[in-house]
Every structure is written in structure tokens, then in C-alpha cells.
Write a protein that holds these residues in place. Structure first.
Motif, mmCIF file in Angstrom:
data_model
loop_
_atom_site.group_PDB
_atom_site.id
_atom_site.type_symbol
_atom_site.label_atom_id
_atom_site.label_comp_id
_atom_site.label_asym_id
_atom_site.label_seq_id
_atom_site.Cartn_x
_atom_site.Cartn_y
_atom_site.Cartn_z
ATOM 1 N N GLY A 228 -19.834 -12.807 -0.919
ATOM 2 C CA GLY A 228 -20.255 -11.473 -1.324
ATOM 3 C C GLY A 228 -20.147 -11.223 -2.821
ATOM 4 N N GLU A 229 -20.057 -9.944 -3.161
ATOM 5 C CA GLU A 229 -19.926 -9.509 -4.545
ATOM 6 C C GLU A 229 -18.456 -9.217 -4.847
ATOM 7 O OE1 GLU A 229 -22.419 -9.527 -6.760
ATOM 8 O OE2 GLU A 229 -23.578 -10.410 -5.119
ATOM 9 N N PRO A 230 -18.110 -8.990 -6.124
ATOM 10 C CA PRO A 230 -16.717 -8.679 -6.459
ATOM 11 C C PRO A 230 -16.167 -7.551 -5.590
ATOM 12 C CG PRO A 230 -17.954 -9.063 -8.461
ATOM 13 C CD PRO A 230 -18.957 -9.079 -7.333
ATOM 14 N N GLU A 231 -14.921 -7.715 -5.170
ATOM 15 C CA GLU A 231 -14.277 -6.771 -4.264
ATOM 16 C C GLU A 231 -13.210 -5.957 -4.976
ATOM 17 O OE1 GLU A 231 -13.822 -8.266 -0.010
ATOM 18 O OE2 GLU A 231 -13.388 -10.051 -1.191
ATOM 19 N N GLN A 232 -12.606 -5.068 -4.215
ATOM 20 C CA GLN A 232 -11.440 -4.319 -4.667
ATOM 21 C C GLN A 232 -10.249 -4.670 -3.783
ATOM 22 O OE1 GLN A 232 -12.918 -0.293 -4.211
ATOM 23 N NE2 GLN A 232 -13.318 -0.114 -6.409
ATOM 24 N N ILE A 233 -9.068 -4.631 -4.382
ATOM 25 C CA ILE A 233 -7.838 -4.686 -3.592
ATOM 26 C C ILE A 233 -7.459 -3.236 -3.319
ATOM 27 C CG2 ILE A 233 -5.437 -5.432 -3.500
ATOM 28 C CD1 ILE A 233 -6.103 -7.597 -5.498
ATOM 29 N N ARG A 234 -7.392 -2.871 -2.045
ATOM 30 C CA ARG A 234 -7.214 -1.472 -1.681
ATOM 31 C C ARG A 234 -5.880 -1.224 -0.970
ATOM 32 N NH1 ARG A 234 -11.966 1.099 -2.731
ATOM 33 N NH2 ARG A 234 -11.397 2.955 -1.556
ATOM 34 N N LYS A 235 -5.465 0.039 -1.014
ATOM 35 C CA LYS A 235 -4.185 0.467 -0.451
ATOM 36 C C LYS A 235 -4.431 1.123 0.898
ATOM 37 C CE LYS A 235 -4.237 2.791 -4.134
ATOM 38 N NZ LYS A 235 -4.059 3.737 -5.261
ATOM 39 N N LEU A 236 -3.726 0.669 1.911
ATOM 40 C CA LEU A 236 -3.908 1.181 3.258
ATOM 41 C C LEU A 236 -2.657 1.919 3.721
ATOM 42 C CD1 LEU A 236 -5.621 -1.892 4.969
ATOM 43 C CD2 LEU A 236 -6.655 -0.073 3.587
ATOM 44 N N LEU A 237 -2.874 3.055 4.366
ATOM 45 C CA LEU A 237 -1.790 3.925 4.826
ATOM 46 C C LEU A 237 -1.866 4.068 6.342
ATOM 47 C CD1 LEU A 237 0.464 5.938 3.776
ATOM 48 C CD2 LEU A 237 -1.310 7.704 3.881
ATOM 49 N N ARG A 238 -0.713 4.185 6.975
ATOM 50 C CA ARG A 238 -0.663 4.319 8.436
ATOM 51 C C ARG A 238 -1.280 5.636 8.898
ATOM 52 N NH1 ARG A 238 3.516 7.938 9.565
ATOM 53 N NH2 ARG A 238 5.223 7.995 8.051
ATOM 54 N N PRO A 239 -1.624 5.722 10.190
ATOM 55 C CA PRO A 239 -2.180 6.962 10.727
ATOM 56 C C PRO A 239 -1.232 8.133 10.475
ATOM 57 C CG PRO A 239 -2.346 5.190 12.335
ATOM 58 C CD PRO A 239 -1.499 4.674 11.220
ATOM 59 N N ASN A 240 -1.788 9.271 10.128
ATOM 60 C CA ASN A 240 -1.014 10.494 9.864
ATOM 61 C C ASN A 240 -0.066 10.348 8.680
ATOM 62 O OD1 ASN A 240 -2.191 11.783 12.110
ATOM 63 N ND2 ASN A 240 -0.713 10.801 13.471
ATOM 64 N N GLY A 241 -0.254 9.319 7.894
ATOM 65 C CA GLY A 241 0.639 9.109 6.756
ATOM 66 C C GLY A 241 0.569 10.230 5.735
ATOM 67 N N ARG A 242 -0.604 10.821 5.575
ATOM 68 C CA ARG A 242 -0.734 11.924 4.616
ATOM 69 C C ARG A 242 0.120 13.121 5.030
ATOM 70 N NH1 ARG A 242 -4.463 11.514 0.723
ATOM 71 N NH2 ARG A 242 -6.222 10.053 0.933
ATOM 72 N N GLU A 243 0.309 13.306 6.324
ATOM 73 C CA GLU A 243 1.060 14.456 6.809
ATOM 74 C C GLU A 243 2.559 14.188 6.899
ATOM 75 O OE1 GLU A 243 -3.003 14.703 7.500
ATOM 76 O OE2 GLU A 243 -1.705 13.234 8.504
#
Length: 300
Positions: A228-243
Motif C-alpha cells: 500500500g501507501e505510507p501508513e500511520q501508527i495510530r493509538k487505540l483505546l478500549r470500549p467506553n474508554g472516553r467515559e
């Protein structure tokens, strides 16, 4: 007890209950305020580095405990986040490398955005190797014993490499699973002996600053649909993590980002020989206080 005193006790009890609910409500539902922040990582150099830097900032700047879990591969890390067993994973390569895992788990994961932009992956050789393109490997099959050194079994880049080999009609090769450290050890050994070797490589990684390396044409990001094309390294959060995650930790995760120069210096700091990754992370932070200050500051 008189009717008046009964009413007073009832009012007092109600006041205490309402006050407790208000206090609990100040931090989401309050469930994560006293719990250690749980982070998962895979033993890739950039993941080890970024996760330990995050741990150091949470412990030293936010005064919270951190619990680290090392997963055996990206699938285990994605699953742990999706199931809510951990709070976050900051080393997801999207949209291509870990695309199948996002398809499987993404509906239960919160994407907090990139921590780094413009990654590359592909097949890598030392600069002295005569092959310049993926098709040139046919002439090196015997010298390579038909082996390309990969990373842990089940890793996306191993399967991508098999697809690239098949697309170029390169029979008789096998991708040998190893791991980040074992792969680099094999690379170092071959370089010391001036022998040909092909590995599954990626950037960011400290090995680019230590060895003279290059990607093979037709077997790297931007050269083939497989990578593919250049990617990003991304941050993943658990379900309901924002709350449920403490507000200061969530703010840090959302703001955490590394530019190319910062990532290169971080990779350099985490070269082999660093026996204490947390101490290495704190040392890097001490040399880059402005970077961490930006993560902790309020967005304008």
C-alpha cells in the motif's frame, strides 16, 4: 425518634448520597480513577519505545500507576483492547498492515488518531547486496538458502511478503518467522560476514541509523498494492474508554504525537543494549521536555 429528627436524618442521608454521586461524576463514572493505566505493546522497537515513554509520562507527570502487558503479536494486542482487558495500544499500523485486524476488532475500539505519520514497510537488504529489485532475488535463492527473515509468526508483514513473492513468480522461498530482535541479530551476523540477507523491515526503526540498508524495488510501501501507501501508527483505546479513563490520561493519549525527528531520536535511544526501557524513556524525555510539554498542554 421524633418525626422531625427522622426527617433530618433522611435529609442528611440524601445530601451525603447526592454529594458522593457528584464527586464520582467529576471523572467520568469514576471507575478508573484509582486503577493502574493498562497498556499493551508488542516487542517491536518503536512499540517498546513509545509505550515506555507513555508509561514514564503517566507515572512522573500525572502521578498514576501503569501496568504493562507484552502481547505475542498485533492480533493479541488488538483483542486485548477490544475486550477491554487493557486501556490502550499505541502501535497500530493502519490502514494496510493491521487492516485485517481493524476489520475484525475495529467496531469495538476507539481510534484516538495518529502518534506517527508516514511509515514504510518492505523487503530490506544491506547496501552491498547486488539485488536491487524483488525480481533479482531469483538469482540469489541459493545464496540465501531460499530464506527471507521475517518477524513473529502470524505478523502481517510475513504474509504480505509471501504475497509479493507469489506476485513476482518467486518460487522456492520461505519466510522464516523470528522476531524483531532475532531478525536484527541475523542481519548483524550477515553484515559481519558480508553475506547476502533479506529481511522484512520497516521505518521507523533504529537499524536504519546503524546499518547501510535499502528497500528492494517493487517490494516496499508505494511500490506495490500489497504494502500500500505510507501508513500511520495510530493509538487505540478500549470500549467506553472516553467515559471511564481519567481525564488527564485521555488528554495525554489524544495529544501524544511524534514527528520524524523525534521518532528518529527515540529509535536511536532504544538501540540494543538498553537493559532498562523505562530508564531509557525517562532519559529521552529529559532531553526532549518540549515534546512532552506539548502533549500535556491544553489544545489551542
Amino acid at each position: 425518634m421524633t418525626p422531625i429528627s427522622t426527617r433530618l436524618h433522611a435529609l442528611a442521608a440524601t445530601f451525603i448520597l447526592v454529594t458522593a454521586l457528584l464527586i464520582a461524576g467529576c471523572g467520568g463514572d469514576g471507575s478508573g480513577e484509582d486503577e493502574p493505566v493498562a497498556l499493551v505493546y508488542v516487542s517491536w522497537t518503536e512499540g517498546i519505545a513509545m509505550t515506555h515513554v507513555l508509561q514514564a509520562v503517566i507515572e512522573d507527570s500525572l502521578g498514576r500507576d501503569v501496568q504493562l502487558t507484552q502481547a505475542g503479536g498485533a492480533a493479541m494486542a488488538f483483542s486485548a483492547v477490544a475486550e477491554g482487558d487493557v486501556d490502550a495500544f499505541v502501535d497500530a499500523w493502519l490502514p494496510v498492515t493491521h487492516g485485517p485486524l481493524w476489520e475484525e476488532f475495529g467496531d469495538r475500539i476507539v481510534d484516538l488518531g495518529p502518534v506517527y505519520d508516514s511509515t514504510t514497510v518492505g523487503l530490506v537488504v544491506p547496501d552491498y547486496v547486488e539485488a536491487t529489485s524483488i525480481r533479482d532475488l531469483a538469482d540469489l535463492k541459493t545464496a540465501l538458502d531460499g530464506e527471507i527473515i521475517g518477524i513473529e509468526s502470524g505478523a502481517a508483514i510475513n504474509e504480505q511478503t509471501r504475497q509479493v513473492l507469489a506476485a513476482n513468480d518467486l518460487d522456492g522461498f520461505q519466510v522464516v518467522p523470528s522476531g524483531d530482535a532475532a531478525m536484527v541479530t541475523a542481519l548483524q551476523r550477515s553484515i559481519d560476514r558480508n553475506e547476502p540477507i533479506v529481511i522484512t523491515g520497516w521505518r521507523p526503526h533504529w537499524m536504519w541509523g546503524r546499518f547501510d540498508l535499502r528497500y528492494l524495488d517493487g517490494a516496499t510501501t508505494g511500490d506495490t498494492d500489497v504494502f500500500g501507501e505510507p501508513e500511520q501508527i495510530r493509538k487505540l483505546l478500549r470500549p467506553n474508554g472516553r467515559e471511564t479513563l481519567p481525564a488527564d490520561v485521555l488528554h495525554l493519549l489524544e495529544r501524544m504525537h511524534l514527528g520524524e525527528r523525534e521518532m528518529e531520536s527515540l529509535m536511536s535511544a532504544f538501540r540494543p543494549g538498553q537493559e532498562d526501557p523505562l530508564a531509557t524513556a525517562r532519559s529521552w524525555i529529559g532531553r526532549h521536555p518540549d515534546v512532552v510539554s506539548e502533549w500535556l498542554s491544553e489544545a489551542e
